[in-house]
Scaffold this motif. Structure first.
Motif: not given
Length: 448
Positions: A357-361
């Motif tokens: 998530c910390l990569n995609e968000i």
């Protein structure tokens, strides 16, 4: 008797007392799956009979007294739907199989009816494969001599197939298994067919030639359900979604016409179709079957629990309205259904403890922040608000919702979230129009 696409069976219990038995040997021995459950198959229903432990790879289950004849199922792995089916007709049954390859290793040691059906299935399958291979090759042949050779081979194989069918029908005469052998027969044209479309048309035209919807033995099994699934899903296919749905509807209409006034059988087959379309989240066909057929059945054959269960299974399907989301914003209660500030909406579930998530968000935010026609509702599933406050400081153009209790959060439970990030794209009416897996899929959807 395994199928690629299986109907979801309803579980019902009944009780009665013991007489004949089914016993067997299961390999390899499994410490985790050491239970085996006996069911009777009745159309779309799977009726619980008894269960037993598997000890050192062996089990035995006594049939209740006065158990009716028909098709039964031994379920040995609930999680992976591992099972074997057999015919029961007031005789003891002994069998063995490998739990990892049941369809090719099932062997009946005791049971005349099952031995006959097993031998029939193996031999007819072999010769049908040969017939189908010759037909497939014929589509590509252009040389006249090669075509004539293929026709001779085909004619010889067809004669063998017809003789085999006749022999097994005579061998099984007067037995319950005769119903299954006769109904399992398959039509083949006398001459090879020139093109695939003509072949498919012939398959559909003759699919029900040997199926008698009056046969009580077939009704006391899953035979009709499995044949109908094959007909609707495997003989009616198109790459175009709209065309595919038209083919599905036509196939359902044809099946219902064949079944005629057998209302109980119709109810069971419709239930099977409803659960199968629920598996592939085809809301349009579910609505079509419910409104055109199921709800028009006699009242005593309409199961409201089935309708409710089907609707629950597809509540997050494409074409359904997204479940309501309510949150507080500056002291004001807001609802997803009442938003009217965009042409499309995206609901994304994520978490600050999820590295993916910390990569995609951040990528998703950069992609959507300057697109006013897309409004994002981001729900962070957390145990507290510490990281949520930090991570959302830069997500100012989104609606950010703190979902406490993480996986147990009410919104997450309503949306059946078990992984993050999870995306839902909605239209202006809040109807689900896409469920991308990754950020790249989100981009593809909006840029298509």
């Amino acid at each position: 008797m395994l199928k690629q696409l299986l109907p979801l069976f309803l579980l019902i219990s009944f009780t009665v007392s013991g007489q004949h038995f089914v016993k067997g040997k299961v390999e390899p021995i499994s410490k985790e799956n050491n239970w085996i459950i006996l069911y009777q198959l009745k159309g779309a229903k799977q009726l619980y009979v008894k269960n037993a432990t598997i000890t050192n790879g062996e089990f035995k289950i006594d049939f209740p007294e006065n158990s009716s004849s028909g098709m039964y199922r031994l379920m040995y792995d609930m999680q992976h739907r591992g099972f074997v089916d057999f015919i029961y007709n007031n005789e003891n049954i002994e069998l063995e199989f490998n739990r990892e390859t049941p369809s090719t290793t099932l062997n009946f040691l005791v049971s005349e009816e099952n031995k006959i059906y097993d031998e029939y299935t193996i031999k007819t399958s072999e010769i049908r494969q040969q017939l189908d291979s010759v037909q497939l090759l014929f589509f590509r042949l252009t040389d006249t001599n090669e075509q004539l050779k293929s026709q001779k081979i085909y004619t010889s194989l067809l004669l063998q197939k017809n003789n085999l069918q006749t022999n097994f029908e005579q061998l099984s005469k007067g037995k319950l298994v005769n119903s299954f052998i006769y109904a399992s027969n398959k039509y083949y044209a006398k001459s090879l067919i020139n093109n695939p479309q003509a072949y498919l048309n012939s398959e559909k035209k003759h699919y029900f030639d040997f199926i008698n919807f009056e046969d009580d033995n077939l009704k006391s099994s899953s035979f009709f359900s499995e044949k109908i699934i094959d007909y609707v899903f495997y003989l009616n296919s198109s790459e175009d979604v709209e065309v595919q749905n038209v083919l599905y509807k036509n196939a359902v209409n044809e099946v219902m016409q064949k079944v005629g006034n057998h209302q109980l059988l119709k109810s069971e087959l419709l239930t099977t179709l409803l659960y199968t379309f629920a598996q592939v989240e085809n809301v349009g066909l579910i609505d079509f079957i419910l409104e055109s057929y199921y709800k028009k059945l006699p009242k005593e054959l309409i199961d409201l629990n089935v309708i409710k269960d089907i609707q629950l299974k597809v509540k997050l399907a494409i074409g359904k309205y997204a479940p309501e989301i309510t949150w507080e914003e500056n002291g004001i209660t807001k609802n997803l259904s009442e938003l009217n500030n965009a042409d499309q909406y995206m609901v994304v579930f994520w978490s600050t403890s999820c590295s993916h998530c910390l990569n995609e968000i951040p990528k998703l935010y950069e992609y959507t922040k300057d697109k006013p026609k897309i409004h994002v509702i981001a729900i962070a599933l957390e145990m507290n608000d510490v990281e949520f406050k930090k991570q959302t400081q830069n997500l100012t153009k989104w609606t950010n919702i703190l979902g406490l209790k993480k996986w147990e959060n009410p919104i997450a439970r309503e949306y059946e979230i078990n992984a993050t990030p999870t995306y839902f794209i909605l239209d202006a009416t809040k109807k689900i129009i896409s469920k991308p897996y990754y950020f790249e899929n989100v981009k593809e959807f909006f840029e298509h």
